[in-house]
Scaffold this motif. Structure first.
Motif, PDB file in Angstrom:
ATOM      1  N   ILE A  16      -6.560  -3.086  -7.153  1.00  0.00           N
ATOM      2  CA  ILE A  16      -5.213  -3.188  -6.619  1.00  0.00           C
ATOM      3  C   ILE A  16      -4.242  -2.545  -7.617  1.00  0.00           C
ATOM      4  CG2 ILE A  16      -3.454  -4.753  -5.722  1.00  0.00           C
ATOM      5  CD1 ILE A  16      -6.168  -4.773  -4.215  1.00  0.00           C
ATOM      6  N   PRO A  17      -3.450  -1.554  -7.205  1.00  0.00           N
ATOM      7  CA  PRO A  17      -2.542  -0.895  -8.154  1.00  0.00           C
ATOM      8  C   PRO A  17      -1.419  -1.812  -8.621  1.00  0.00           C
ATOM      9  CG  PRO A  17      -2.168  -0.079  -5.923  1.00  0.00           C
ATOM     10  CD  PRO A  17      -3.373  -0.955  -5.851  1.00  0.00           C
ATOM     11  N   GLN A  38       5.115   6.109  -5.372  1.00  0.00           N
ATOM     12  CA  GLN A  38       4.044   5.183  -5.751  1.00  0.00           C
ATOM     13  C   GLN A  38       3.850   4.110  -4.681  1.00  0.00           C
ATOM     14  OE1 GLN A  38       4.198   3.774  -9.951  1.00  0.00           O
ATOM     15  NE2 GLN A  38       5.883   5.216 -10.175  1.00  0.00           N
ATOM     16  N   ALA A  42       0.370   3.488  -2.460  1.00  0.00           N
ATOM     17  CA  ALA A  42      -0.289   2.182  -2.362  1.00  0.00           C
ATOM     18  C   ALA A  42      -0.344   1.694  -0.919  1.00  0.00           C
ATOM     19  CB  ALA A  42       0.443   1.161  -3.236  1.00  0.00           C
ATOM     20  N   VAL A  46      -4.173   1.461   0.072  1.00  0.00           N
ATOM     21  CA  VAL A  46      -4.658   0.107  -0.195  1.00  0.00           C
ATOM     22  C   VAL A  46      -3.997  -0.920   0.726  1.00  0.00           C
ATOM     23  CG1 VAL A  46      -4.981  -1.674  -1.965  1.00  0.00           C
ATOM     24  CG2 VAL A  46      -5.058   0.737  -2.622  1.00  0.00           C
ATOM     25  N   PHE A  49      -0.274  -4.068  -3.490  1.00  0.00           N
ATOM     26  CA  PHE A  49      -0.065  -3.721  -4.888  1.00  0.00           C
ATOM     27  C   PHE A  49       0.547  -4.914  -5.609  1.00  0.00           C
ATOM     28  CE2 PHE A  49       3.687  -2.289  -2.554  1.00  0.00           C
ATOM     29  CZ  PHE A  49       4.761  -2.717  -3.312  1.00  0.00           C
TER      30      PHE A  49
END
Length: 354
Positions: A16-17, A38, A42, A46, A49
């Motif tokens: 997970i960022p 960014q 994410a 994903v 984040f």
């Protein structure tokens, strides 16, 4: 990004960022765009984040946790004085077993739910619009002020994030904020009691969130996220971060570029607390794929839906007291109601072979 590329990147993620949003809050336009890029990456790759640099003071976090512990330590009969089924607008105490995305697997947590505060004479409240109204604050000295202060701070961060997501989609920063004036954005105070019999099983069933996105303040590990291959990926706990995930509304608005990723909470023996703020748009908003993205993608991948009706329909199907009212004919599902779990990555896996 094509849907196949999106699916492949979801399948690939194994972590997970972490995103620092300080510049989104305080930077110039170019610095805000860097953070927005960014966020977009994410959201596409994903759907989750961890967010740091959010500026929510630790004292607000501590105040919220302290008051939650005080509330849940009260006798059951005292907590049930604010039972969620006593109020038209779905706020109040949720006892163990009341809630379950899957009715066959009730969640054995308890919660206190509140949302955007509206006065009793607001036109939407007077019209008995579901989910809108005042909060039934407990009769507990010192509870309301710190809880409301945390709500206000997290809600303002959510507004900033909404602007960032707009930028990530190539829109003006305030494009989506025009749909956020008095949303049914809910803050949940959730308590997982000590359970000596807990085994490796779900605590909250696998689901996507119904709103635009969620800002989660956890106090312990246990959250897992489903990647595109159907694998469960752990979200590491860190006390300086809020966990953010994309919900159904942003998936639809983005025409599928952003994905409402399924997640669950693992059942553990330890007592713990969790505080999600579900950031929603206004009840009467029609959410449909944005025309700019439909033009880019060649077609709309989702039918329009009414934001509040979707949220209300999902809530009816999730809470026992509302399912009972539905069975008695006291309420009806909104037209076009979707089955729980029909959107997001979990819904895509449900459509495939078991």
């Amino acid at each position: 990004m094509s849907q196949s590329m999106n699916d492949q990147r979801l399948a690939d993620f194994q972590a997970i960022p972490v995103i620092d949003i300080h510049d989104l809050l305080h930077g110039d336009s170019s610095a805000r765009q860097v953070v927005a890029d960014q966020l977009g990456r994410a959201a596409r790759e994903v759907g989750f984040f961890q967010m740091v640099g959010h500026g929510i003071d630790g004292s607000l976090r501590d105040g919220l946790i302290t008051q939650a512990k005080r509330f849940f330590a009260q006798p059951t009969e005292t907590k049930m004085e604010r039972y969620i089924g006593l109020y038209h607008h779905h706020r109040g105490y949720v006892p163990p077993g009341e809630e379950s995305p899957d009715p066959k697997k009730p969640d054995m947590k308890e919660a206190f739910d509140l949302a955007f505060e509206l006065p009793s004479d607001d036109p939407d409240v007077l019209a008995s619009t579901p989910l809108l109204g005042p909060n039934p604050w407990p009769d507990l000295d010192g509870f309301r002020e710190p809880v409301a202060a945390y709500y206000d701070a997290a809600y303002q961060v959510g507004r900033t994030l909404m602007g960032g997501f707009s930028l990530a989609l190539g829109l003006d920063e305030d494009h989506l904020l025009g749909y956020v004036t008095k949303p049914p954005s809910q803050l949940r105070l959730i308590h997982y009691p000590y359970n000596p019999d807990a085994e490796d099983a779900q605590g909250i069933g696998a689901h996507t969130d119904y709103e635009c996105f969620t800002l989660l303040l956890p106090t312990a590990p246990g959250l897992e996220v489903m990647n595109g291959a159907g694998e469960w990926i752990d979200v590491p706990y860190r006390d300086d971060a809020l966990v953010v995930n994309i919900g159904d509304m942003l998936e639809i608005w983005s025409n599928g570029e952003f994905v409402a990723t399924s997640h669950r909470v693992r059942k553990v023996k330890e007592e713990r607390y969790s505080f999600p703020l579900f950031f929603a748009c206004d009840y009467h908003t029609e959410v449909a794929p944005l025309p700019e993205l439909v033009e880019q993608h060649g077609k709309a991948h989702y039918a329009p839906l009414k934001a509040g009706d979707h949220l209300y329909a999902q809530t009816i199907q999730t809470f026992r007291y509302l399912r009972e009212r539905l069975a008695k004919g006291e309420i009806t599902l909104p037209e076009g109601a979707r089955e729980v779990g029909s959107l997001g990555q979990h819904g895509k896996h449900k459509e495939g072979p078991e």
